[in-house]
Design a protein around this motif. Structure first.
Motif, short mmCIF file in Angstrom:
data_model
loop_
_atom_site.label_atom_id
_atom_site.label_comp_id
_atom_site.label_asym_id
_atom_site.label_seq_id
_atom_site.Cartn_x
_atom_site.Cartn_y
_atom_site.Cartn_z
N ARG A 1 0.88 -1.11 0.00
CA ARG A 1 -0.11 -0.03 -0.06
C ARG A 1 0.89 1.22 0.21
N LEU A 2 2.15 1.17 0.20
CA LEU A 2 3.04 2.17 0.07
C LEU A 2 3.30 2.94 -1.36
N PRO A 3 3.82 4.13 -1.55
CA PRO A 3 3.99 4.63 -2.70
C PRO A 3 5.03 3.55 -3.30
N ALA A 4 5.23 3.95 -4.44
CA ALA A 4 6.08 2.81 -5.25
C ALA A 4 7.70 2.79 -4.75
N GLY A 5 8.29 4.16 -4.63
CA GLY A 5 9.69 4.02 -4.01
C GLY A 5 10.00 3.41 -2.80
N PRO A 6 9.22 3.73 -1.58
CA PRO A 6 9.08 3.11 -0.48
C PRO A 6 8.76 1.79 -0.46
N SER A 7 7.91 1.27 -1.23
CA SER A 7 7.29 -0.14 -1.27
C SER A 7 8.59 -0.97 -2.03
N ALA B 1 13.89 -8.82 -7.39
CA ALA B 1 13.05 -7.58 -6.63
C ALA B 1 14.10 -7.00 -5.67
N LYS B 2 15.13 -7.87 -5.12
CA LYS B 2 16.03 -7.52 -3.99
C LYS B 2 17.03 -6.54 -4.66
N ALA B 3 17.11 -6.55 -5.96
CA ALA B 3 18.11 -5.53 -6.73
C ALA B 3 17.41 -4.31 -7.19
N TRP B 4 15.97 -4.22 -7.09
CA TRP B 4 15.28 -3.09 -7.61
C TRP B 4 15.34 -2.02 -6.69
N THR B 5 15.43 -0.73 -7.07
CA THR B 5 15.38 0.38 -6.31
C THR B 5 14.31 1.39 -6.94
N ALA B 6 14.09 2.32 -5.93
CA ALA B 6 12.98 3.25 -6.37
C ALA B 6 13.03 3.82 -7.75
N ASP B 7 14.65 4.03 -8.19
CA ASP B 7 14.76 4.63 -9.68
C ASP B 7 14.75 3.62 -10.58
N TRP C 1 6.45 -4.21 -11.58
CA TRP C 1 6.88 -4.80 -10.51
C TRP C 1 5.81 -5.02 -9.53
N ARG C 2 4.43 -4.15 -9.52
CA ARG C 2 3.52 -4.72 -8.58
C ARG C 2 2.86 -5.90 -8.90
N GLU C 3 2.60 -6.17 -10.19
CA GLU C 3 2.21 -7.31 -10.71
C GLU C 3 3.15 -8.59 -10.18
N GLN C 4 4.40 -8.39 -10.32
CA GLN C 4 5.30 -9.42 -10.00
C GLN C 4 5.25 -9.59 -8.39
N HIS C 5 5.18 -8.65 -7.69
CA HIS C 5 5.13 -8.85 -6.08
C HIS C 5 3.49 -9.62 -5.85
#
Length: 150
Positions: A33-39, A106-112, A118-122
């Motif tokens: 539910r967090l915005p993209a970057g923090p999530s 996913a652990k290599a993804w960053t906010a940038d 990414w949401r669908e993958q999660h």
């Protein structure tokens, strides 16, 4: 010796189930539910932290239930311990085949830098995780039954 093994097996499997249930029921829904970057950052950090611990926990739980299966073979508890071992083995296969590859990405993804989906993958990971949690919950119950009948 059998009583000690039974208590250790139930404890280790039970705590693992509690952690995985918490991830499924509370942590991931909150992070999603967090915005993209923090999530993305929080999911990546969770993947790194739990990715270091959970393999040992899963294989340790499996080893303990297999040991309980061997120790209770031919006794009333044997069937439950064998079934618990089979479910934990299946959960390891699901983890390695489906969830670990997503976690590794996913652990290599960053906010940038992250994929557009990414949401669908999660969400996909979460759906598989719900199945895995159900499997390990059933394994926990069967481990407790096996420990009780031992």
């Amino acid at each position: 010796m059998l009583s000690t093994l039974a208590v250790v097996a139930v404890t280790v499997v039970g705590i693992m189930v509690g952690v995985e249930f918490s991830v499924a029921a509370f942590v991931n829904p909150i992070l999603s539910r967090l915005p993209a970057g923090p999530s993305i950052d929080a999911h990546a950090d969770g993947g790194r932290v739990l990715g270091r611990v959970m393999p040992f926990w899963y294989f340790g739980s499996l080893a303990l239930t297999v040991w309980l299966s061997v120790a209770t073979w031919g006794k009333p508890a044997g069937w439950a311990a064998v079934a618990a071992s089979a479910l934990l083995a299946a959960s390891v296969v699901v983890s390695v085949a489906i969830e670990v590859p997503v976690n590794n990405r996913a652990k290599a993804w960053t906010a940038d830098q992250h994929p557009a989906d990414w949401r669908e993958q999660h969400r996909r990971w979460d759906r598989v995780h719900y199945v895995r949690v159900a499997m390990i919950m059933a394994a926990f119950v069967l481990t407790a039954v096996g420990a009780t009948l031992a």
